[in-house]
Scaffold this motif. Structure first.
Motif, PDB file in Angstrom:
ATOM      1  N   GLN A 216       2.324  -0.693  29.733  1.00  0.00           N
ATOM      2  CA  GLN A 216       3.188  -1.768  29.687  1.00  0.00           C
ATOM      3  C   GLN A 216       4.601  -1.245  30.121  1.00  0.00           C
ATOM      4  O   GLN A 216       5.277  -0.185  29.454  1.00  0.00           O
ATOM      5  CB  GLN A 216       3.537  -2.242  28.233  1.00  0.00           C
ATOM      6  CG  GLN A 216       2.124  -3.123  27.860  1.00  0.00           C
ATOM      7  CD  GLN A 216       2.264  -3.668  26.540  1.00  0.00           C
ATOM      8  OE1 GLN A 216       3.231  -3.435  25.595  1.00  0.00           O
ATOM      9  NE2 GLN A 216       1.476  -4.418  26.048  1.00  0.00           N
TER      10      GLN A 216
ATOM     11  N   HIS B 118       5.417  -8.474  24.786  1.00  0.00           N
ATOM     12  CA  HIS B 118       4.287  -9.195  24.287  1.00  0.00           C
ATOM     13  C   HIS B 118       4.630  -9.919  23.221  1.00  0.00           C
ATOM     14  O   HIS B 118       5.952  -9.696  22.605  1.00  0.00           O
ATOM     15  CB  HIS B 118       3.050  -8.372  24.120  1.00  0.00           C
ATOM     16  CG  HIS B 118       3.017  -7.180  23.227  1.00  0.00           C
ATOM     17  ND1 HIS B 118       2.125  -6.470  22.873  1.00  0.00           N
ATOM     18  CD2 HIS B 118       4.121  -6.791  22.556  1.00  0.00           C
ATOM     19  CE1 HIS B 118       2.405  -5.623  22.060  1.00  0.00           C
ATOM     20  NE2 HIS B 118       3.811  -5.697  21.725  1.00  0.00           N
TER      21      HIS B 118
ATOM     22  N   SER C 272       3.283 -10.120  20.561  1.00  0.00           N
ATOM     23  CA  SER C 272       2.668  -9.302  19.195  1.00  0.00           C
ATOM     24  C   SER C 272       3.640  -9.011  18.285  1.00  0.00           C
ATOM     25  O   SER C 272       3.271  -9.096  17.015  1.00  0.00           O
ATOM     26  CB  SER C 272       1.678  -8.172  19.779  1.00  0.00           C
ATOM     27  OG  SER C 272       0.771  -8.678  20.607  1.00  0.00           O
TER      28      SER C 272
ATOM     29  N   GLN D 251       3.583 -11.087  14.963  1.00  0.00           N
ATOM     30  CA  GLN D 251       2.750 -10.874  13.930  1.00  0.00           C
ATOM     31  C   GLN D 251       3.450 -10.056  12.861  1.00  0.00           C
ATOM     32  O   GLN D 251       3.425 -10.350  11.734  1.00  0.00           O
ATOM     33  CB  GLN D 251       1.629  -9.785  14.655  1.00  0.00           C
ATOM     34  CG  GLN D 251       0.379 -10.406  15.293  1.00  0.00           C
ATOM     35  CD  GLN D 251      -0.558  -9.252  15.671  1.00  0.00           C
ATOM     36  OE1 GLN D 251      -0.777  -8.511  14.828  1.00  0.00           O
ATOM     37  NE2 GLN D 251      -1.428  -9.695  16.858  1.00  0.00           N
TER      38      GLN D 251
ATOM     39  N   GLU E 196       0.770 -15.655  21.096  1.00  0.00           N
ATOM     40  CA  GLU E 196       0.013 -14.645  19.976  1.00  0.00           C
ATOM     41  C   GLU E 196      -0.823 -15.451  18.840  1.00  0.00           C
ATOM     42  O   GLU E 196      -0.236 -16.697  18.268  1.00  0.00           O
ATOM     43  CB  GLU E 196       1.157 -13.953  19.350  1.00  0.00           C
ATOM     44  CG  GLU E 196       0.408 -12.656  18.779  1.00  0.00           C
ATOM     45  CD  GLU E 196      -0.050 -11.466  19.579  1.00  0.00           C
ATOM     46  OE1 GLU E 196       0.343 -11.854  20.986  1.00  0.00           O
ATOM     47  OE2 GLU E 196      -0.539 -10.693  19.243  1.00  0.00           O
TER      48      GLU E 196
ATOM     49  N   PHE F 220      -7.366  -2.138  22.604  1.00  0.00           N
ATOM     50  CA  PHE F 220      -5.985  -2.451  21.924  1.00  0.00           C
ATOM     51  C   PHE F 220      -5.699  -1.679  20.811  1.00  0.00           C
ATOM     52  O   PHE F 220      -6.355  -1.532  19.728  1.00  0.00           O
ATOM     53  CB  PHE F 220      -5.520  -3.967  21.834  1.00  0.00           C
ATOM     54  CG  PHE F 220      -5.823  -4.858  23.054  1.00  0.00           C
ATOM     55  CD1 PHE F 220      -5.051  -4.919  23.879  1.00  0.00           C
ATOM     56  CD2 PHE F 220      -6.978  -5.565  23.032  1.00  0.00           C
ATOM     57  CE1 PHE F 220      -5.451  -5.911  25.020  1.00  0.00           C
ATOM     58  CE2 PHE F 220      -7.606  -6.328  24.027  1.00  0.00           C
ATOM     59  CZ  PHE F 220      -6.620  -6.512  25.169  1.00  0.00           C
TER      60      PHE F 220
ATOM     61  N   PHE G 146      -3.827  -2.010  18.402  1.00  0.00           N
ATOM     62  CA  PHE G 146      -3.586  -3.071  17.201  1.00  0.00           C
ATOM     63  C   PHE G 146      -4.664  -3.572  16.621  1.00  0.00           C
ATOM     64  O   PHE G 146      -4.337  -4.301  15.681  1.00  0.00           O
ATOM     65  CB  PHE G 146      -2.287  -3.881  17.325  1.00  0.00           C
ATOM     66  CG  PHE G 146      -2.280  -4.389  18.975  1.00  0.00           C
ATOM     67  CD1 PHE G 146      -1.343  -3.746  19.666  1.00  0.00           C
ATOM     68  CD2 PHE G 146      -2.616  -5.410  19.236  1.00  0.00           C
ATOM     69  CE1 PHE G 146      -1.121  -4.029  21.065  1.00  0.00           C
ATOM     70  CE2 PHE G 146      -2.567  -5.797  20.554  1.00  0.00           C
ATOM     71  CZ  PHE G 146      -1.828  -5.167  21.441  1.00  0.00           C
ATOM     72  N   THR G 147      -5.682  -3.360  17.257  1.00  0.00           N
ATOM     73  CA  THR G 147      -7.085  -4.195  16.755  1.00  0.00           C
ATOM     74  C   THR G 147      -8.194  -3.138  16.834  1.00  0.00           C
ATOM     75  O   THR G 147      -8.287  -2.261  17.789  1.00  0.00           O
ATOM     76  CB  THR G 147      -7.437  -5.351  17.839  1.00  0.00           C
ATOM     77  OG1 THR G 147      -7.116  -4.973  19.134  1.00  0.00           O
ATOM     78  CG2 THR G 147      -6.720  -6.415  17.529  1.00  0.00           C
TER      79      THR G 147
ATOM     80  N   SER H 153      -8.051  -9.777  22.258  1.00  0.00           N
ATOM     81  CA  SER H 153      -8.186 -10.146  20.784  1.00  0.00           C
ATOM     82  C   SER H 153      -8.856  -8.953  20.099  1.00  0.00           C
ATOM     83  O   SER H 153      -9.107  -7.984  20.776  1.00  0.00           O
ATOM     84  CB  SER H 153      -9.177 -11.492  20.869  1.00  0.00           C
ATOM     85  OG  SER H 153     -10.508 -11.180  21.123  1.00  0.00           O
TER      86      SER H 153
ATOM     87  N   ALA I  11      -6.561 -11.239  15.372  1.00  0.00           N
ATOM     88  CA  ALA I  11      -5.507 -11.420  16.371  1.00  0.00           C
ATOM     89  C   ALA I  11      -5.708 -11.958  17.796  1.00  0.00           C
ATOM     90  O   ALA I  11      -7.001 -11.425  18.193  1.00  0.00           O
ATOM     91  CB  ALA I  11      -4.352 -10.343  16.170  1.00  0.00           C
TER      92      ALA I  11
ATOM     93  N   GLY J  22      -4.117 -12.653  21.880  1.00  0.00           N
ATOM     94  CA  GLY J  22      -2.952 -13.004  22.684  1.00  0.00           C
ATOM     95  C   GLY J  22      -3.403 -13.293  23.932  1.00  0.00           C
ATOM     96  O   GLY J  22      -4.291 -12.825  24.782  1.00  0.00           O
TER      97      GLY J  22
HETATM   98  N1  DAH Z   1      -0.340  -7.825  23.311  1.00  0.00           N
HETATM   99  C1  DAH Z   1      -1.160  -8.091  24.115  1.00  0.00           C
HETATM  100  C2  DAH Z   1      -1.144  -8.129  25.717  1.00  0.00           C
HETATM  101  O1  DAH Z   1       0.132  -8.320  25.837  1.00  0.00           O
HETATM  102  C3  DAH Z   1      -2.494  -9.078  24.067  1.00  0.00           C
HETATM  103  C4  DAH Z   1      -3.201  -8.898  22.758  1.00  0.00           C
HETATM  104  C5  DAH Z   1      -4.547  -8.369  22.698  1.00  0.00           C
HETATM  105  C6  DAH Z   1      -2.703  -9.420  21.625  1.00  0.00           C
HETATM  106  C7  DAH Z   1      -4.936  -8.041  21.439  1.00  0.00           C
HETATM  107  C8  DAH Z   1      -3.496  -9.423  20.386  1.00  0.00           C
HETATM  108  C9  DAH Z   1      -4.631  -8.761  20.539  1.00  0.00           C
HETATM  109  O2  DAH Z   1      -2.997  -9.970  19.249  1.00  0.00           O
HETATM  110  O3  DAH Z   1      -5.457  -8.666  19.389  1.00  0.00           O
HETATM  111  O4  DAH Z   1      -1.717  -7.668  26.553  1.00  0.00           O
END
Ligand code: DAH
Length: 341
Positions: free
Chosen positions: A158, A172, A174, A177, A214, A252, A254-255, A287, A309, A311
């Motif tokens: 990013q 993002h 996120s 959250q 999100e 990702f 965070f997941t 996700s 989650a 996005g």
């Molecule tokens: N934040 C990610 C993006 O900007 C998108 C995203 C992916 C959000 C997976 C989520 C997630 O909450 O679980 O590309």
């Protein structure tokens, strides 16, 4: 010369002239010619000396009658002409009430806003609430608390607009959250639409400012099946019942596990076309199951709770929904474009 005959002639001449007079000025001219002090009738009366005294009263009477008559004709003609002028003016100043009025154009919602509202409504229907967060975020909320520590390679994914060491423009949605989990105990069901920023070059599919939404669900016994069911329902609500959904393994921070979600192409319905690069599928969101570390950092026990989650890019969804092929159209605010929605 017979004066009576003279008067008769004057009468005929005057009648003709008056009938032909087409303006008030012309009428006045004629009045002077026939009835004026040096006019034709006066001329006749001046010749009275030449006739016999018996004839004089007759001529005098006839001359007066003629004067009366001409005055009456003059008055009548004046009325007629005034009427013509009045009608002409009415015609000139006529208002055509059948003409269309000046258009007052009503404002309308921007396509992005419409789609955002539609998505909000869908999730509200599923028991979600709408959350918001600031566009200027802390590095902690945007990265750290989402399991993206400093120098983590994911930060390279990013291109961030940093304000200073501590603050940045969120890359993002996120971090909403993180903010929600800090404020609210589970169960949590939120959708958080908003503006995000990345230092991208502008082209048909990239804008440094764009929109995401999100989603976050945390409760006891939340599984990947809940994620799949929710996304599928959402996709069908937005793109139609016959739209198929595909989950592809992804990554990702965070997941865990993470998945990218594709939908069957909105144009070719899966046959393969230019829009979907002949794959039949279009990627619409990221996700996954919320990483236990993310829950832990938010003070939620991952042994007790789990969650999912996701996005999504709202610009992309808007473009797919309306067949818009250039993201810049969403930001140029060209009225000709916007009035189509
Ligand atoms: N934040 C990610 C993006 O900007 C998108 C995203 C992916 C959000 C997976 C989520 C997630 O909450 O679980 O590309």
């Amino acid at each position: 010369m017979d004066l009576l005959e003279n008067l008769k002639k004057i009468e005929e001449e005057a009648e003709l002239a008056l009938a032909g007079a087409d303006s008030l000025e012309k009428l006045e001219e004629l009045r002077i010619v026939f009835l004026g002090k040096k006019g034709k009738i006066t001329d006749v009366l001046k010749q009275m000396g030449k006739i016999s005294p018996e004839e004089r009263p007759v001529i005098g009477q006839e001359a007066n009658k003629l004067k009366d008559r001409l005055n009456k004709l003059l008055g009548a003609r004046k009325e007629e002409l005034a009427d013509v002028v009045r009608k002409q003016r009415l015609e000139e100043e006529r208002i055509d009430i059948t003409l269309p009025g000046t258009e007052v154009s009503a404002g309308r919602a921007h396509p992005l806003r419409r789609v955002t509202r539609e998505i909000e409504e869908i999730f509200i229907g599923l028991g979600f609430t709408i959350e918001e967060g600031p566009e200027i975020e802390t590095d902690y909320n945007n990265f750290e608390a989402l399991n993206v520590p400093k120098y983590h390679p994911a930060r390279d994914l990013q291109d961030t607009f940093y304000i200073d060491d501590h603050y940045l423009l969120r890359t993002h949605t996120s971090p909403v959250q993180v903010r929600t989990m800090a404020r609210q105990k589970p169960p949590i069901r939120i959708i958080a639409p908003g503006r995000v920023y990345r230092s991208d070059e502008i082209d048909a599919s990239h804008s440094p400012v764009f929109y995401q939404a999100e989603g976050l669900v945390i409760d006891k016994n939340i599984s990947f099946a809940d994620l799949k069911g929710t996304i599928q329902l959402f996709v069908q609500a937005v793109f139609g019942e016959d739209t198929r959904t595909r989950f592809r393994p992804s990554y990702f921070p965070f997941t865990e596990p993470s998945a990218e979600v594709d939908i069957s192409c909105v144009i070719c319905r899966g046959e393969g076309c230019r829009l979907c690069s002949h794959t039949g599928w279009l990627e619409i969101l990221g996700s996954g199951m919320v990483h236990p570390r993310v829950l832990e950092m938010a003070g939620i026990d991952p042994e007790e709770y789990s969650g999912f989650a996701f996005g999504m890019g709202l610009d992309r969804i808007t473009m797919l929904k309306y067949g818009i092929n250039d993201i810049r159209l969403l930001y140029e605010n060209d009225q000709r474009f916007l009035h189509q929605f």
